[in-house]
Design a protein around this motif. Sequence first.
Motif, mmCIF file in Angstrom:
data_model
loop_
_atom_site.group_PDB
_atom_site.id
_atom_site.type_symbol
_atom_site.label_atom_id
_atom_site.label_comp_id
_atom_site.label_asym_id
_atom_site.label_seq_id
_atom_site.Cartn_x
_atom_site.Cartn_y
_atom_site.Cartn_z
ATOM 1 N N PHE A 82 0.836 -1.209 0.000
ATOM 2 C CA PHE A 82 0.000 0.000 0.000
ATOM 3 C C PHE A 82 0.869 1.256 0.000
ATOM 4 C CE2 PHE A 82 -3.377 -2.801 1.768
ATOM 5 C CZ PHE A 82 -4.418 -2.454 0.910
ATOM 6 N N ILE A 83 1.927 1.253 0.820
ATOM 7 C CA ILE A 83 2.805 2.423 0.918
ATOM 8 C C ILE A 83 3.534 2.664 -0.408
ATOM 9 C CG2 ILE A 83 4.857 3.370 2.051
ATOM 10 C CD1 ILE A 83 4.003 1.809 4.573
ATOM 11 N N GLU A 84 4.068 1.602 -0.979
ATOM 12 C CA GLU A 84 4.804 1.728 -2.237
ATOM 13 C C GLU A 84 3.909 2.252 -3.355
ATOM 14 O OE1 GLU A 84 6.349 -2.171 -2.727
ATOM 15 O OE2 GLU A 84 7.896 -1.923 -1.176
ATOM 16 N N VAL A 100 15.881 13.289 1.802
ATOM 17 C CA VAL A 100 16.657 14.257 2.590
ATOM 18 C C VAL A 100 16.084 14.370 4.001
ATOM 19 C CG1 VAL A 100 17.287 16.696 2.796
ATOM 20 C CG2 VAL A 100 17.394 15.560 0.564
ATOM 21 N N TYR A 101 14.757 14.381 4.075
ATOM 22 C CA TYR A 101 14.090 14.481 5.381
ATOM 23 C C TYR A 101 14.436 13.284 6.263
ATOM 24 C CZ TYR A 101 10.228 14.353 8.754
ATOM 25 O OH TYR A 101 9.495 14.286 9.897
ATOM 26 N N ILE A 102 14.413 12.085 5.688
ATOM 27 C CA ILE A 102 14.752 10.888 6.448
ATOM 28 C C ILE A 102 16.203 10.943 6.919
ATOM 29 C CG2 ILE A 102 15.103 8.385 6.288
ATOM 30 C CD1 ILE A 102 12.697 8.268 4.449
ATOM 31 N N CYS A 103 17.092 11.352 6.030
ATOM 32 C CA CYS A 103 18.498 11.458 6.409
ATOM 33 C C CYS A 103 18.690 12.424 7.574
ATOM 34 C CB CYS A 103 19.330 11.923 5.212
ATOM 35 S SG CYS A 103 19.486 10.697 3.905
ATOM 36 N N ASP A 104 17.963 13.522 7.541
ATOM 37 C CA ASP A 104 18.090 14.536 8.582
ATOM 38 C C ASP A 104 17.429 14.094 9.879
ATOM 39 O OD1 ASP A 104 18.784 17.259 9.490
ATOM 40 O OD2 ASP A 104 16.612 17.539 9.535
ATOM 41 N N ALA A 105 16.253 13.473 9.764
ATOM 42 C CA ALA A 105 15.488 13.111 10.957
ATOM 43 C C ALA A 105 15.977 11.824 11.616
ATOM 44 C CB ALA A 105 14.005 12.963 10.608
ATOM 45 N N GLU A 106 16.428 10.876 10.797
ATOM 46 C CA GLU A 106 16.762 9.561 11.324
ATOM 47 C C GLU A 106 18.252 9.234 11.243
ATOM 48 O OE1 GLU A 106 14.430 7.600 12.718
ATOM 49 O OE2 GLU A 106 12.988 9.219 12.378
ATOM 50 N N GLY A 107 19.004 10.083 10.560
ATOM 51 C CA GLY A 107 20.420 9.780 10.404
ATOM 52 C C GLY A 107 20.670 8.586 9.496
ATOM 53 N N MET A 108 19.715 8.301 8.613
ATOM 54 C CA MET A 108 19.826 7.148 7.707
ATOM 55 C C MET A 108 20.468 7.596 6.401
ATOM 56 S SD MET A 108 15.995 5.777 8.510
ATOM 57 C CE MET A 108 15.962 4.514 7.260
ATOM 58 N N CYS A 109 21.673 8.059 6.492
ATOM 59 C CA CYS A 109 22.289 8.722 5.344
ATOM 60 C C CYS A 109 22.732 7.761 4.250
ATOM 61 C CB CYS A 109 23.492 9.547 5.803
ATOM 62 S SG CYS A 109 22.992 10.952 6.826
ATOM 63 N N GLU A 110 22.700 6.462 4.501
ATOM 64 C CA GLU A 110 23.075 5.520 3.454
ATOM 65 C C GLU A 110 22.106 5.608 2.278
ATOM 66 O OE1 GLU A 110 23.384 1.644 5.044
ATOM 67 O OE2 GLU A 110 25.044 2.124 6.385
ATOM 68 N N GLY A 111 20.882 6.042 2.532
ATOM 69 C CA GLY A 111 19.886 6.139 1.474
ATOM 70 C C GLY A 111 20.052 7.386 0.623
ATOM 71 N N LEU A 119 13.965 3.766 -2.026
ATOM 72 C CA LEU A 119 12.551 3.435 -1.917
ATOM 73 C C LEU A 119 12.299 2.527 -0.718
ATOM 74 C CD1 LEU A 119 9.730 3.681 -3.161
ATOM 75 C CD2 LEU A 119 10.247 1.665 -4.555
ATOM 76 N N GLU A 120 13.229 1.639 -0.468
ATOM 77 C CA GLU A 120 13.087 0.724 0.667
ATOM 78 C C GLU A 120 13.080 1.495 1.980
ATOM 79 O OE1 GLU A 120 16.018 -2.533 2.582
ATOM 80 O OE2 GLU A 120 15.370 -2.998 0.524
ATOM 81 N N GLU A 121 13.967 2.493 2.088
ATOM 82 C CA GLU A 121 14.037 3.278 3.326
ATOM 83 C C GLU A 121 12.825 4.199 3.473
ATOM 84 O OE1 GLU A 121 18.819 3.446 4.251
ATOM 85 O OE2 GLU A 121 17.787 5.262 3.594
ATOM 86 N N LEU A 122 12.361 4.746 2.365
ATOM 87 C CA LEU A 122 11.155 5.573 2.423
ATOM 88 C C LEU A 122 9.972 4.750 2.917
ATOM 89 C CD1 LEU A 122 11.301 7.650 -0.898
ATOM 90 C CD2 LEU A 122 11.905 8.408 1.404
ATOM 91 N N THR A 123 9.841 3.553 2.389
ATOM 92 C CA THR A 123 8.744 2.664 2.787
ATOM 93 C C THR A 123 8.846 2.312 4.262
ATOM 94 O OG1 THR A 123 8.639 1.719 0.551
ATOM 95 C CG2 THR A 123 7.628 0.449 2.333
ATOM 96 N N ALA A 124 10.060 1.979 4.708
ATOM 97 C CA ALA A 124 10.263 1.611 6.109
ATOM 98 C C ALA A 124 9.943 2.782 7.038
ATOM 99 C CB ALA A 124 11.700 1.143 6.323
ATOM 100 N N PHE A 125 10.331 3.980 6.619
ATOM 101 C CA PHE A 125 10.091 5.180 7.431
ATOM 102 C C PHE A 125 8.591 5.436 7.592
ATOM 103 C CE2 PHE A 125 9.522 9.775 7.909
ATOM 104 C CZ PHE A 125 10.347 10.041 8.980
ATOM 105 N N ILE A 126 7.856 5.370 6.485
ATOM 106 C CA ILE A 126 6.412 5.622 6.544
ATOM 107 C C ILE A 126 5.700 4.495 7.284
ATOM 108 C CG2 ILE A 126 4.324 5.897 5.143
ATOM 109 C CD1 ILE A 126 6.157 7.272 3.050
ATOM 110 N N LEU A 127 6.185 3.262 7.126
ATOM 111 C CA LEU A 127 5.604 2.137 7.867
ATOM 112 C C LEU A 127 5.745 2.355 9.365
ATOM 113 C CD1 LEU A 127 4.347 -0.704 7.843
ATOM 114 C CD2 LEU A 127 6.678 -1.630 7.778
#
Length: 252
Positions: A82-84, A100-111, A119-127
């Motif tokens: 559904f998220i994808e 960029v928001y995820i990198c800043d908020a979560e420190g998940m800079c590998e994405g 896309l995998e990290e975006l999905t995980a973040f929204i989940l």
Amino acid sequence: MTDTQNLLLSAANDVAKAHVETIKQAVIAAMSQSDATGMMGDLASRHLWDDYCWHIQEGPFDNDDIGFGSTDSNFQITTETFIEAELEKLAPSILHLLGVYICDAEGMCEGCVAGGYSLEELTAFILQRLDETASRRNLGLIGPDRADVICYDHTLNGLVGEALNEAEERSDLLSQHADALLSDDPAIHKQVSHELLERYMQLLHEAAEDSFALTDLLSKFNAEIRQLILERDLVPHLEDLIGQLQESLDDY
């Protein structure tokens, strides 16, 4: 970073956060329009979103009872789909801002690679945000003890409701009709209203036994009195009760 860069990042994050919320609400809406699994035992699930919230709060249900894999895994895969589907609707520039928001908020800079996001990290973040919302829902009205919850937290007002309460029957009757009150089928609500009306009329006749005038009145104008009570008292107050229940069910 410079002040200008901080301002740009803050503005980008505001846009991204709004899109995260929009995606989350769209996923909830889509799950709310999907049928319940029917796998949650004595749960009055109306749709997949109810099932998912129960799974988040009461799980994990790591099993393979019907041969289709782990319930936990199936829920995650379904929800990620559904998220994808929602992410695929977004322009690359918005996906970049989300990354960029995820990198800043979560420190998940590998994405934050060439495209600015994974896309995998975006999905995980929204989940994760979806699970937070699911974990906060009050599920008492769909849980195994929903009949008791209705009696404790909600009531039927009006002449009929007060008469049933005086007869110490209101709570029991609401409990008996718990699943019907939670239904979204008007035909079922109509049946409940007529059953409550029948009991009210019985109480009315019992109260009038010592008065010939009242007994005669009820006898001569029985149909008119029933219709008046139904239209002017019982149905409006029953609709109000059902509206309160639906509002509580949909509150998240």
